[in-house]
Motif scaffolding. Structure first.
Motif, PDB file in Angstrom:
ATOM      1  N   ALA A  93       0.822  -1.216   0.000  1.00  0.00           N
ATOM      2  CA  ALA A  93       0.000   0.000   0.000  1.00  0.00           C
ATOM      3  C   ALA A  93       0.857   1.267   0.000  1.00  0.00           C
ATOM      4  CB  ALA A  93      -0.939  -0.002   1.196  1.00  0.00           C
ATOM      5  N   LYS A  94       2.114   1.136   0.416  1.00  0.00           N
ATOM      6  CA  LYS A  94       3.021   2.289   0.448  1.00  0.00           C
ATOM      7  C   LYS A  94       3.677   2.543  -0.908  1.00  0.00           C
ATOM      8  CE  LYS A  94       4.066   1.370   5.310  1.00  0.00           C
ATOM      9  NZ  LYS A  94       5.121   0.948   6.276  1.00  0.00           N
ATOM     10  N   THR A  95       3.415   1.666  -1.865  1.00  0.00           N
ATOM     11  CA  THR A  95       3.966   1.822  -3.211  1.00  0.00           C
ATOM     12  C   THR A  95       2.889   2.401  -4.133  1.00  0.00           C
ATOM     13  OG1 THR A  95       3.292  -0.318  -4.157  1.00  0.00           O
ATOM     14  CG2 THR A  95       5.266  -0.293  -2.752  1.00  0.00           C
ATOM     15  N   GLN A  96       3.261   2.612  -5.381  1.00  0.00           N
ATOM     16  CA  GLN A  96       2.313   3.105  -6.382  1.00  0.00           C
ATOM     17  C   GLN A  96       1.706   1.962  -7.193  1.00  0.00           C
ATOM     18  OE1 GLN A  96       1.446   6.426  -6.559  1.00  0.00           O
ATOM     19  NE2 GLN A  96       2.686   6.476  -4.690  1.00  0.00           N
ATOM     20  N   ALA A  97       1.890   0.730  -6.740  1.00  0.00           N
ATOM     21  CA  ALA A  97       1.407  -0.431  -7.488  1.00  0.00           C
ATOM     22  C   ALA A  97      -0.101  -0.396  -7.675  1.00  0.00           C
ATOM     23  CB  ALA A  97       1.807  -1.717  -6.773  1.00  0.00           C
ATOM     24  N   HIS A  98      -0.547  -0.849  -8.827  1.00  0.00           N
ATOM     25  CA  HIS A  98      -1.975  -0.938  -9.122  1.00  0.00           C
ATOM     26  C   HIS A  98      -2.560  -2.267  -8.660  1.00  0.00           C
ATOM     27  CE1 HIS A  98      -1.734   2.188 -12.653  1.00  0.00           C
ATOM     28  NE2 HIS A  98      -1.158   2.608 -11.541  1.00  0.00           N
ATOM     29  N   ALA A  99      -1.680  -3.250  -8.472  1.00  0.00           N
ATOM     30  CA  ALA A  99      -2.150  -4.580  -8.099  1.00  0.00           C
ATOM     31  C   ALA A  99      -1.063  -5.303  -7.307  1.00  0.00           C
ATOM     32  CB  ALA A  99      -2.527  -5.387  -9.342  1.00  0.00           C
ATOM     33  N   LEU A 100      -1.486  -6.327  -6.595  1.00  0.00           N
ATOM     34  CA  LEU A 100      -0.588  -7.138  -5.772  1.00  0.00           C
ATOM     35  C   LEU A 100      -0.671  -8.584  -6.229  1.00  0.00           C
ATOM     36  CD1 LEU A 100       1.106  -7.914  -3.253  1.00  0.00           C
ATOM     37  CD2 LEU A 100      -1.021  -7.853  -1.926  1.00  0.00           C
ATOM     38  N   LEU A 101       0.473  -9.162  -6.558  1.00  0.00           N
ATOM     39  CA  LEU A 101       0.521 -10.581  -6.884  1.00  0.00           C
ATOM     40  C   LEU A 101       1.036 -11.334  -5.664  1.00  0.00           C
ATOM     41  CD1 LEU A 101       1.356 -12.424 -10.049  1.00  0.00           C
ATOM     42  CD2 LEU A 101       2.655 -13.074  -8.016  1.00  0.00           C
ATOM     43  N   ILE A 102       0.236 -12.270  -5.197  1.00  0.00           N
ATOM     44  CA  ILE A 102       0.592 -13.087  -4.036  1.00  0.00           C
ATOM     45  C   ILE A 102       1.059 -14.456  -4.511  1.00  0.00           C
ATOM     46  CG2 ILE A 102      -0.305 -14.312  -2.014  1.00  0.00           C
ATOM     47  CD1 ILE A 102      -0.027 -11.419  -1.412  1.00  0.00           C
ATOM     48  N   ALA A 121      -3.522 -10.684 -18.273  1.00  0.00           N
ATOM     49  CA  ALA A 121      -4.968 -10.912 -18.280  1.00  0.00           C
ATOM     50  C   ALA A 121      -5.696 -10.095 -17.216  1.00  0.00           C
ATOM     51  CB  ALA A 121      -5.262 -12.398 -18.073  1.00  0.00           C
ATOM     52  N   CYS A 122      -4.940  -9.464 -16.324  1.00  0.00           N
ATOM     53  CA  CYS A 122      -5.561  -8.715 -15.230  1.00  0.00           C
ATOM     54  C   CYS A 122      -6.218  -7.446 -15.780  1.00  0.00           C
ATOM     55  CB  CYS A 122      -4.520  -8.363 -14.178  1.00  0.00           C
ATOM     56  SG  CYS A 122      -5.209  -7.581 -12.703  1.00  0.00           S
ATOM     57  N   ASP A 123      -7.521  -7.331 -15.588  1.00  0.00           N
ATOM     58  CA  ASP A 123      -8.274  -6.203 -16.134  1.00  0.00           C
ATOM     59  C   ASP A 123      -9.072  -5.456 -15.069  1.00  0.00           C
ATOM     60  OD1 ASP A 123     -10.153  -8.078 -15.525  1.00  0.00           O
ATOM     61  OD2 ASP A 123     -10.989  -8.260 -17.549  1.00  0.00           O
ATOM     62  N   GLY A 124      -8.615  -5.558 -13.833  1.00  0.00           N
ATOM     63  CA  GLY A 124      -9.312  -4.866 -12.756  1.00  0.00           C
ATOM     64  C   GLY A 124     -10.053  -5.783 -11.810  1.00  0.00           C
ATOM     65  N   ASP A 125     -10.105  -7.069 -12.150  1.00  0.00           N
ATOM     66  CA  ASP A 125     -10.746  -8.053 -11.277  1.00  0.00           C
ATOM     67  C   ASP A 125      -9.682  -8.968 -10.671  1.00  0.00           C
ATOM     68  OD1 ASP A 125     -13.372  -7.196 -11.767  1.00  0.00           O
ATOM     69  OD2 ASP A 125     -13.439  -8.365 -13.634  1.00  0.00           O
ATOM     70  N   ILE A 126     -10.031  -9.625  -9.573  1.00  0.00           N
ATOM     71  CA  ILE A 126      -9.134 -10.611  -8.972  1.00  0.00           C
ATOM     72  C   ILE A 126      -8.949 -11.765  -9.952  1.00  0.00           C
ATOM     73  CG2 ILE A 126      -8.849 -12.246  -7.074  1.00  0.00           C
ATOM     74  CD1 ILE A 126     -10.570 -10.309  -5.381  1.00  0.00           C
ATOM     75  N   LEU A 127      -7.727 -12.221 -10.087  1.00  0.00           N
ATOM     76  CA  LEU A 127      -7.411 -13.273 -11.038  1.00  0.00           C
ATOM     77  C   LEU A 127      -6.517 -14.300 -10.352  1.00  0.00           C
ATOM     78  CD1 LEU A 127      -7.778 -13.995 -14.060  1.00  0.00           C
ATOM     79  CD2 LEU A 127      -5.661 -12.753 -14.510  1.00  0.00           C
ATOM     80  N   GLN A 134      -9.262 -26.021  -8.790  1.00  0.00           N
ATOM     81  CA  GLN A 134      -9.666 -24.919  -7.929  1.00  0.00           C
ATOM     82  C   GLN A 134      -8.795 -23.695  -8.174  1.00  0.00           C
ATOM     83  OE1 GLN A 134      -8.946 -25.970  -3.831  1.00  0.00           O
ATOM     84  NE2 GLN A 134      -6.966 -26.885  -4.297  1.00  0.00           N
ATOM     85  N   PRO A 135      -9.325 -22.503  -7.859  1.00  0.00           N
ATOM     86  CA  PRO A 135      -8.502 -21.296  -7.946  1.00  0.00           C
ATOM     87  C   PRO A 135      -7.516 -21.257  -6.789  1.00  0.00           C
ATOM     88  CG  PRO A 135     -10.717 -20.774  -7.179  1.00  0.00           C
ATOM     89  CD  PRO A 135     -10.718 -22.225  -7.512  1.00  0.00           C
ATOM     90  N   MET A 136      -6.319 -20.773  -7.054  1.00  0.00           N
ATOM     91  CA  MET A 136      -5.269 -20.798  -6.046  1.00  0.00           C
ATOM     92  C   MET A 136      -4.174 -19.801  -6.418  1.00  0.00           C
ATOM     93  SD  MET A 136      -3.911 -24.562  -7.269  1.00  0.00           S
ATOM     94  CE  MET A 136      -2.857 -24.839  -5.857  1.00  0.00           C
ATOM     95  N   PRO A 137      -3.231 -19.561  -5.499  1.00  0.00           N
ATOM     96  CA  PRO A 137      -2.079 -18.717  -5.834  1.00  0.00           C
ATOM     97  C   PRO A 137      -1.200 -19.428  -6.865  1.00  0.00           C
ATOM     98  CG  PRO A 137      -2.317 -18.979  -3.458  1.00  0.00           C
ATOM     99  CD  PRO A 137      -3.201 -19.999  -4.097  1.00  0.00           C
ATOM    100  N   PRO A 138      -0.381 -18.661  -7.553  1.00  0.00           N
ATOM    101  CA  PRO A 138      -0.285 -17.201  -7.543  1.00  0.00           C
ATOM    102  C   PRO A 138      -1.577 -16.547  -8.021  1.00  0.00           C
ATOM    103  CG  PRO A 138       1.650 -18.202  -8.584  1.00  0.00           C
ATOM    104  CD  PRO A 138       0.644 -19.278  -8.425  1.00  0.00           C
ATOM    105  N   ALA A 139      -1.891 -15.428  -7.392  1.00  0.00           N
ATOM    106  CA  ALA A 139      -3.109 -14.702  -7.723  1.00  0.00           C
ATOM    107  C   ALA A 139      -2.837 -13.207  -7.688  1.00  0.00           C
ATOM    108  CB  ALA A 139      -4.218 -15.053  -6.737  1.00  0.00           C
ATOM    109  N   ILE A 140      -3.574 -12.468  -8.511  1.00  0.00           N
ATOM    110  CA  ILE A 140      -3.417 -11.022  -8.576  1.00  0.00           C
ATOM    111  C   ILE A 140      -4.647 -10.347  -7.993  1.00  0.00           C
ATOM    112  CG2 ILE A 140      -3.212  -9.032 -10.093  1.00  0.00           C
ATOM    113  CD1 ILE A 140      -1.589 -10.582 -11.978  1.00  0.00           C
ATOM    114  N   PRO A 164     -14.643 -17.330  -6.177  1.00  0.00           N
ATOM    115  CA  PRO A 164     -15.391 -16.935  -7.385  1.00  0.00           C
ATOM    116  C   PRO A 164     -14.530 -16.274  -8.461  1.00  0.00           C
ATOM    117  CG  PRO A 164     -15.655 -15.251  -5.716  1.00  0.00           C
ATOM    118  CD  PRO A 164     -14.754 -16.305  -5.120  1.00  0.00           C
ATOM    119  N   ALA A 165     -13.236 -16.209  -8.241  1.00  0.00           N
ATOM    120  CA  ALA A 165     -12.363 -15.451  -9.145  1.00  0.00           C
ATOM    121  C   ALA A 165     -12.219 -16.122 -10.511  1.00  0.00           C
ATOM    122  CB  ALA A 165     -10.984 -15.261  -8.515  1.00  0.00           C
ATOM    123  N   ARG A 166     -11.969 -15.303 -11.510  1.00  0.00           N
ATOM    124  CA  ARG A 166     -11.614 -15.817 -12.826  1.00  0.00           C
ATOM    125  C   ARG A 166     -10.233 -16.456 -12.720  1.00  0.00           C
ATOM    126  NH1 ARG A 166      -9.511 -13.230 -17.648  1.00  0.00           N
ATOM    127  NH2 ARG A 166      -9.348 -11.277 -16.475  1.00  0.00           N
TER     128      ARG A 166
END
Length: 198
Positions: A93-102, A121-127, A134-140, A164-166
């Motif tokens: 949150a202290k950076t200017q990043a638009h997204a976080l990849l875990i 593929a990241c377009d503003g939704d959790i991916l 199943q959905p799992m990390p790595p995730a954005i 529910p993520a794409r």
């Protein structure tokens, strides 16, 4: 479409490894510490920032620092995976990043090409990544979703958020994690076609 330089990367590496019985992130996997494999792959990405969440004084933390990661200490691992998520969000949150990849440190076979696919593929939704089941990390997680990460509790981490993520399918075997010595032994005998000398 997201660009790599807009994404901050956080490797979660503060687990207790109870099922492994020792410091699994320092266990040898083809000549290098298991916990450094994913970190090296991710360090090659031109990200907004690289963070590693580790236990205080963990041996692996100095290796992450040497690989270019800013180390964030998790002094209360009893909070489970969610505690590490909260620390990662606070750091990013202290950076200017638009997204976080875990990413998780005990998933040594993740591939740079798959991470690139997630970012593009990241377009503003959790991916999330998918192993076909199943959905799992790595995730954005786009910045707008970070408050939801801060609401997670316990060792389930972001599982409910990812449900529910794409998803983007990952290469077979590349999302395998190492929880036990048997997992590690099996991984050494199962070729993935991945260059582990990275």
């Amino acid at each position: 479409m997201m660009e790599a330089k807009q994404v901050a990367i956080a490797v979660l590496a503060a687990g207790n490894a109870r099922r492994f019985g020792s410091d699994k992130l320092m266990a040898d996997l083809d000549g290098a510490p298991l916990g450094l494999r994913a970190a090296r792959t991710l360090a090659s990405m031109d990200a907004a920032a690289h963070f590693a969440v580790c236990q205080p004084k963990a041996v692996i933390s100095s290796l992450y620092a040497g690989a270019g990661y800013a180390v964030v200490e998790n002094s209360n691992v009893n909070l489970g995976l969610s505690g590490s998520l909260h620390l990662a969000v606070a750091a990013v949150a202290k950076t200017q990043a638009h997204a976080l990849l875990i990413a998780l440190a005990d998933m040594p076979f993740i591939m740079a090409a798959h991470i690139d696919a997630l970012i593009q593929a990241c377009d503003g939704d959790i991916l999330a990544s998918s192993d076909g089941n199943q959905p799992m990390p790595p995730a954005i997680f786009p910045r707008s979703s970070w408050p939801f990460l801060l609401e997670t509790k316990g060792d389930a981490g972001a599982r409910q958020i990812l449900a529910p993520a794409r998803t983007i399918a990952a290469p077979i075997g590349s999302l395998r994690d190492i929880d036990t010595p048997d997992d590690l032994a099996a991984s050494k005998s199962l070729p993935l076609g991945i260059d582990l000398s990275i």
